[in-house]
Design a protein around this motif. Structure first.
Motif, short mmCIF file in Angstrom:
data_model
loop_
_atom_site.label_atom_id
_atom_site.label_comp_id
_atom_site.label_asym_id
_atom_site.label_seq_id
_atom_site.Cartn_x
_atom_site.Cartn_y
_atom_site.Cartn_z
N PRO A 148 59.16 75.98 -24.84
CA PRO A 148 60.37 75.15 -24.84
C PRO A 148 60.57 74.39 -23.54
N TRP A 157 65.27 73.05 -19.45
CA TRP A 157 66.27 72.23 -20.12
C TRP A 157 66.27 70.80 -19.60
N LEU A 173 63.95 68.33 -21.66
CA LEU A 173 64.21 68.10 -23.08
C LEU A 173 64.61 66.65 -23.32
N LEU A 194 65.10 63.71 -26.93
CA LEU A 194 65.19 63.55 -28.38
C LEU A 194 63.82 63.30 -29.01
N ARG A 215 60.81 64.27 -28.14
CA ARG A 215 60.02 65.50 -28.22
C ARG A 215 60.56 66.42 -29.31
N HIS A 216 61.88 66.51 -29.42
CA HIS A 216 62.48 67.34 -30.46
C HIS A 216 62.13 66.81 -31.85
N GLN A 217 62.25 65.50 -32.05
CA GLN A 217 61.93 64.92 -33.35
C GLN A 217 60.45 65.07 -33.67
N ARG A 268 58.44 67.47 -32.63
CA ARG A 268 58.21 68.88 -32.97
C ARG A 268 58.68 69.18 -34.39
N GLN A 269 59.87 68.68 -34.74
CA GLN A 269 60.40 68.94 -36.09
C GLN A 269 59.51 68.32 -37.18
#
Length: 172
Positions: A145, A148, A151, A153, A155-157, A159-160
């Motif tokens: 992860p 913090w 982090l 958006l 990278r989050h998208q 990964r999802q």
């Protein structure tokens, strides 16, 4: 006169860019979108300069700042890497899928959608894309992860979308 001639040069540069993109084996890159956006905002800055030369010369800096800010906001909204991925995957050939592995996490949802689409890339380019997305997910999992502060958006998208592909059995 100088501003008018500069606008003619910008129009010529844009026309050359459009002609170059019509070449059969053209590979789309984010640089293309950067240049197009820069030409548009530089044209706006020149027009603002023309207006301020005649009306209020002390107002040019405000318009110049707005043009620079507009350029940055436009690039963030357009998302050059995702646009590049969509364009290159639509070609459905080996040459364009080799390039997409160099794109950032911003392009990963578009790449995942291209792999998941039934009418998307087929054959060896599809396998290369599948391997690339599997490797990208493995690299993300190895990194963990993270802090913090790192982090964001995209990278989050990314990964999802990769986890959804894995859940669907399309990548390892």
């Amino acid at each position: 006169l100088t501003i008018a001639l500069s606008l003619v040069m910008l129009a010529s540069a844009l026309q050359r860019l459009v002609v170059w993109e019509s070449v059969e084996h053209y590979i789309n890159t984010p640089t293309r979108l950067y240049v197009r956006t820069f030409i548009a905002w530089l044209g706006v800055a020149y027009l603002w300069l023309l207006v301020t030369l005649w009306l209020r010369q002390d107002r040019f800096a405000v318009g110049g700042f707005v043009c620079a800010l507009g350029f940055l906001v436009t690039l963030n909204v357009l998302n050059p890497d995702a646009d590049t991925a969509r364009y290159n995957l639509a070609r459905r050939d080996d040459l364009s899928t080799r390039y997409v592995s160099l794109l950032s996490d911003d392009a990963t949802p578009a790449l995942a959608a291209g792999l998941a689409a039934p009418d998307g890339v087929q054959g060896e380019p599809r396998e290369a894309l599948r391997r690339h997305l599997s490797e990208r997910l493995e690299a993300m999992e190895r990194q963990g992860p993270g802090d913090w502060r790192s982090l964001h958006l995209a990278r989050h998208q990314a990964r999802q979308s990769l986890l959804a592909l894995r859940a669907g059995g399309q990548i390892d």
